[in-house]
Design a protein around this motif. Structure first.
Motif, short mmCIF file in Angstrom:
data_model
loop_
_atom_site.label_atom_id
_atom_site.label_comp_id
_atom_site.label_asym_id
_atom_site.label_seq_id
_atom_site.Cartn_x
_atom_site.Cartn_y
_atom_site.Cartn_z
N VAL A 172 0.84 -1.20 0.00
CA VAL A 172 0.00 0.00 0.00
C VAL A 172 0.88 1.26 0.00
O VAL A 172 0.63 2.21 -0.75
CB VAL A 172 -0.96 0.02 1.21
CG1 VAL A 172 -1.68 1.35 1.31
CG2 VAL A 172 -1.95 -1.12 1.12
N GLY A 173 1.93 1.23 0.83
CA GLY A 173 2.80 2.41 0.93
C GLY A 173 3.49 2.73 -0.38
O GLY A 173 3.53 3.89 -0.81
N ILE A 174 4.03 1.69 -1.04
CA ILE A 174 4.76 1.94 -2.30
C ILE A 174 3.79 2.39 -3.40
O ILE A 174 4.04 3.34 -4.13
CB ILE A 174 5.51 0.67 -2.74
CG1 ILE A 174 6.60 0.34 -1.71
CG2 ILE A 174 6.13 0.85 -4.11
CD1 ILE A 174 7.26 -1.00 -1.93
N PHE A 175 2.63 1.69 -3.48
CA PHE A 175 1.62 2.08 -4.47
C PHE A 175 1.19 3.53 -4.26
O PHE A 175 1.13 4.32 -5.20
CB PHE A 175 0.38 1.18 -4.36
CG PHE A 175 0.28 0.19 -5.48
CD1 PHE A 175 0.11 0.64 -6.79
CD2 PHE A 175 0.36 -1.18 -5.25
CE1 PHE A 175 0.02 -0.27 -7.83
CE2 PHE A 175 0.27 -2.08 -6.28
CZ PHE A 175 0.11 -1.64 -7.58
N ALA A 176 0.88 3.88 -3.01
CA ALA A 176 0.37 5.22 -2.74
C ALA A 176 1.43 6.26 -3.08
O ALA A 176 1.13 7.29 -3.70
CB ALA A 176 -0.04 5.33 -1.27
N PHE A 177 2.68 6.01 -2.71
CA PHE A 177 3.72 7.01 -2.92
C PHE A 177 4.12 7.11 -4.39
O PHE A 177 4.03 8.17 -5.01
CB PHE A 177 4.94 6.68 -2.05
CG PHE A 177 6.07 7.65 -2.19
CD1 PHE A 177 5.89 9.02 -1.96
CD2 PHE A 177 7.34 7.21 -2.55
CE1 PHE A 177 6.94 9.91 -2.09
CE2 PHE A 177 8.40 8.10 -2.69
CZ PHE A 177 8.20 9.46 -2.46
N LEU A 178 4.54 5.97 -4.98
CA LEU A 178 5.01 6.03 -6.36
C LEU A 178 3.86 6.27 -7.33
O LEU A 178 4.02 6.96 -8.35
CB LEU A 178 5.77 4.75 -6.72
CG LEU A 178 7.07 4.50 -5.95
CD1 LEU A 178 7.77 3.24 -6.44
CD2 LEU A 178 8.01 5.71 -6.06
N GLY A 179 2.68 5.74 -7.01
CA GLY A 179 1.52 5.95 -7.88
C GLY A 179 1.15 7.43 -7.96
O GLY A 179 1.00 8.00 -9.05
#
Lengths: 432, 432
Positions: B418-425
């Protein structure tokens, strides 16, 4: 609880034993908790307060009038009273002490004076003492007259004229001994006694090791002051074991699962703040390699793998050593051996996972050189993890810092920094 | 231990109580452990084995001849015998059972038949039973003739002619009751009894809640089968509390701090393998954003902050809920409330750390837009962490998976993804 079933609920809770009412209160959100408490008869207050955990108990007491608190605490055993008073905010406990009658206040102040978490603090003063020169028959007559023996009494204590402990007699021995034999003949003179200032965790270790049900507490002149019973020790054992688990997640052991949202947010923020600093530190290390990262995005993608594996391996070692210290298995004598053992495990772990990750990356990214770089970094970080995991708790104990509380965050910082340096540093040297 | 001080060491250990010899063995590296064991008189074997933890005990027993094991186990209490046998590898325990004499084998097989971790498995069969129609005087005469009462006896059990439990009499009551009154007059008829198939963790909860020292064990017809004493329960309480801490680090609770290197490496590798898979999963998520990362290296540098904060916040919630479940505070009735509470904390935590991290990044990297992106991702991930931390253990318990064992790794995977998706997305949408 909302509807008109008020009277029904009220009746139900008054039929429950105090420990079940306490469990119900602890399992309720704070609003229903207040409602339930207000329904309760004042007669029940003392027994229920005694069973509650610190956080929940304090929440309730601080909302009560001092006089009502005094009434509730009146019937408590002295050890529970001392514990309750010491956990209250100072202003509240002062008010309560002031409202107590002279004798109770003196008893309470005496117990508080031994200092929290010592044997004196958790002892009760209801021990039954016998003289050594009387016969069993006399004792039995005396006990029949007395009519009642305090709860959890499994041993009587034999004292001299000036209250010095000279022996112990198990209750069961009074049943099997011949009526005309004297206490002197059947008492155990080598019984161990607990010094009044022994820390409660050491008391718990003794109880667990020797399977005691109770033990006498004495001062430095071996004068009998009271006794500690297993039921209080069970609570200490449970709290000690929980303490490590809760501390490792940055939580207070007494933290109430159903505390109000803002109070919980505030308490947990300390740990999150510490973690933010270490996360920023790790980012700062990556920042040193910005040029490398901007040339090879694949390094950015793989940058978290080595630190993550190091963190897990290091935490395994850390947890094992903290538990070993708690059980008394790890000491200065064998710590060298332990560190070299964990280093060796780190080496083997490093070798295994280096080969595996190298193969995965070489196949996934079609780059054997990249695989070699990540394998080398993994090797370095696993050895660092083993070394840090075994050394940290030993060093922290020497510095009198609780390893369960800060060990995990320091360890993760080390494995993050070493992991990123090893991976991005080697990559910068060999790949760019 | 190396030099000629052999005789001295030999003498010293034979002067120690069994529990201290056990502690010494557990604190020794495996080589010295074998040397120490070989020095020990065979008479001590049984008592020492009883005190050792499972891992260490099995290591020693599997190196002994079956006949010697039988000799050592002969004097053990039935509950310790059952525990020892059940923890041994099947082939060894079969050999041992075969070498036992008929009566011992039957007793052991009976205890094993109740199934590990049940009341029947941990009970002893040495309870003293009384008939209800006799007087105290007769009982006292009987006990004096008998001469000895089993250790940790605090209660006698009153049974009918067909061994049905009809009441209990505390030992202390025999001391205070008048000699001519009958057992019937003083017995407690409402005494609670433990069903033989109750899980041992539930037994431990009852003991802790009601401050019992011992309790009778009965079958479904209320026939008395034996009794459970607090000393065995203390071990269960400690093991239960330790279990959560050790499982959360992917360790077996019985793991021996001083096990040989290869054995430890092998045991810990399971957890490292699981972690490698989740780390690769997180890398695969980052891989989706390779184009973005190659354009902005700064995103690679900051990519670990949001997942790390989510992991810590989620683990706090997870630990608290697991502890709450262990204490019996969390149940179906209040789980909804608990989830919404943790969601609210996630929201507040998210807001606080979003503002903070945004300010830090905006100042450090001179980019307010980047600060906004990381703040948004932090908010999302903190809420996800609260939701996952509260829901996971409840769901896992329904699926009968131990939340302490797998909860933490699943949670970290969720907060990483969730963290990577939210940030990089968000960065891909707004910054590139």
């Amino acid at each position: 609880l909302d509807s008109g079933r008020f009277m029904h609920v009220r009746k139900t809770i008054h039929d429950m034993p105090a420990c079940d009412i306490a469990l119900l209160l602890e399992s309720s959100p704070s609003k229903s908790r207040t409602e339930l408490w207000d329904m309760l008869d004042a007669d029940f207050y003392g027994d229920v307060l005694e069973e509650l955990s610190e956080d929940v108990r304090n929440g309730i007491i601080t909302q009560m009038m001092p006089e009502k608190v005094v009434d509730a605490l009146e019937d408590m055993e002295i050890d529970d009273l001392a514990e309750t008073l010491s956990s209250l905010p100072q202003s509240v406990s002062k008010d309560v002490l002031k409202s107590m009658d002279e004798q109770d206040r003196q008893r309470a102040e005496k117990a508080l004076s031994y200092g929290e978490d010592t044997a004196g603090f958790i002892m009760n003063t209801d021990a039954i003492t016998l003289r050594s020169d009387v016969t069993i028959e006399v004792i039995l007559r005396y006990l029949r007259l007395k009519g009642e023996i305090p709860e959890s009494t499994d041993t009587f204590y034999v004292v001299s004229r000036n209250d010095t402990l000279i022996g112990t007699v198990p209750v069961t021995k009074l049943l099997t001994a011949m009526p005309d034999s004297s206490i002197e003949d059947i008492m155990d003179e080598d019984a161990e006694a607990i010094p009044v200032n022994m820390p409660e965790t050491d008391v718990a270790k003794l109880f667990a090791r020797y399977d005691w049900l109770s033990a006498p507490v004495v001062d430095s002149n071996r004068q009998l002051l009271g006794r500690i019973t297993i039921d209080d020790v069970v609570d200490i054992i449970r709290e000690d074991a929980e303490h490590s688990m809760m501390s490792m997640a940055g939580l207070d052991d007494e933290e109430d699962t159903f505390a109000p949202v803002l109070q919980s947010t505030q308490r947990r923020s300390v740990w999150l703040a510490v973690n933010l600093v270490t996360a920023l530190l790790a980012a700062a290390v990556s920042d040193l390699f910005e040029a490398t990262l901007s040339q090879m995005a694949v390094l950015a993608i793989l940058n978290t793998i080595v630190p993550s594996m190091g963190g897990v391996a290091g935490n395994q070692t850390l947890t094992l050593v903290i538990r070993g210290m708690a059980l008394g298995h790890v000491s200065a004598g064998n710590s060298k051996w332990l560190i070299s053992k964990e280093l060796a495990i780190g080496f083997f772990n490093g070798a295994i996972w280096a080969v595996l990750i190298a193969s995965v990356i070489a196949i996934w990214k079609q780059d054997w050189m990249l695989g070699g770089v990540i394998a080398f970094a993994m090797m370095i970080n696993m050895i660092a993890a083993g070394l840090a995991g075994a050394t940290l708790p030993l060093v922290m104990k020497k510095l009198k810092i609780d390893p369960a509380l800060a060990g995990s965050v320091i360890l993760t910082t080390i494995t993050d920094v070493v992991g990123i340096f090893a991976f991005l540093g080697t990559a910068t040297l060999l790949l760019v």
